[in-house]
Design a protein around this motif. Sequence first.
Motif, PDB file in Angstrom:
ATOM      1  N   ASN A  17       0.820  -1.212   0.000  1.00  0.00           N
ATOM      2  CA  ASN A  17       0.000   0.000   0.000  1.00  0.00           C
ATOM      3  C   ASN A  17       0.858   1.268   0.000  1.00  0.00           C
ATOM      4  OD1 ASN A  17      -2.410  -1.423  -0.137  1.00  0.00           O
ATOM      5  ND2 ASN A  17      -2.691  -1.446   2.075  1.00  0.00           N
ATOM      6  N   ASN A  21       0.650   4.061  -2.916  1.00  0.00           N
ATOM      7  CA  ASN A  21       0.482   5.487  -2.628  1.00  0.00           C
ATOM      8  C   ASN A  21       1.648   6.320  -3.143  1.00  0.00           C
ATOM      9  OD1 ASN A  21      -2.071   6.241  -0.895  1.00  0.00           O
ATOM     10  ND2 ASN A  21      -1.444   4.159  -0.358  1.00  0.00           N
ATOM     11  N   PHE A  49      -0.741  12.747   1.328  1.00  0.00           N
ATOM     12  CA  PHE A  49      -0.209  11.436   0.944  1.00  0.00           C
ATOM     13  C   PHE A  49       1.130  11.167   1.625  1.00  0.00           C
ATOM     14  CE2 PHE A  49      -3.207  11.242  -2.628  1.00  0.00           C
ATOM     15  CZ  PHE A  49      -3.461   9.875  -2.681  1.00  0.00           C
TER      16      PHE A  49
END
Length: 190
Positions: A17, A21, A49
């Motif tokens: 993940n 991202n 982010f």
Amino acid sequence: MRTINSHFIGNFKDGDNICYNLEVLSKLYEAYQLNEERSPFLRKPMIVFIVSILEAALDDLFYKIRGYTIEGVPNLPPGVVDKVRVNKSGYRKFKGQIQFAKTHDFFDARETNFYIVLNELREIRNRMHIQNNYRNTPYSEKLVFTEKRLIQSEKVCEYTLSKMSEKFPRSLYKRDYVDDFVLPWNSHYS
């Protein structure tokens, strides 16, 4: 761009993940560099982010401390590990993780403002909620998500991931499950 070895990640899905991202972030950086007029509007999602990646990496470290009883976590004294394991909440919130990391200087940054900035970035990331329920200042998001803050978040993220890779690698037979982390900005460190 800089590539950081991900061999410190404990939960491979967290690592996947983070990679995903970082890919999303790389698209934002491409757009950011293409249009100076629109660039300020991309800073908020970029900072959100970056700080979310920081939170995921730090949470993964605490996940390893809590659960990797056989493999362990290198470079953490047994007393520090015991404190995390005995704590019922297990330091599951970003704020508590930052404070614990500061108390025990996980990132060898005691003589700097690193932990203060990391906590400020956590607070700024929480400004993803437009309504600003905690009335953090400045009230205007234009004054929060600045170029200076973007660079600061890049530096903290790059330093943190690099330090984790250097200081908390997994044992040799537990590595290479996660792609390395490719940071989409120009490196701030050698």
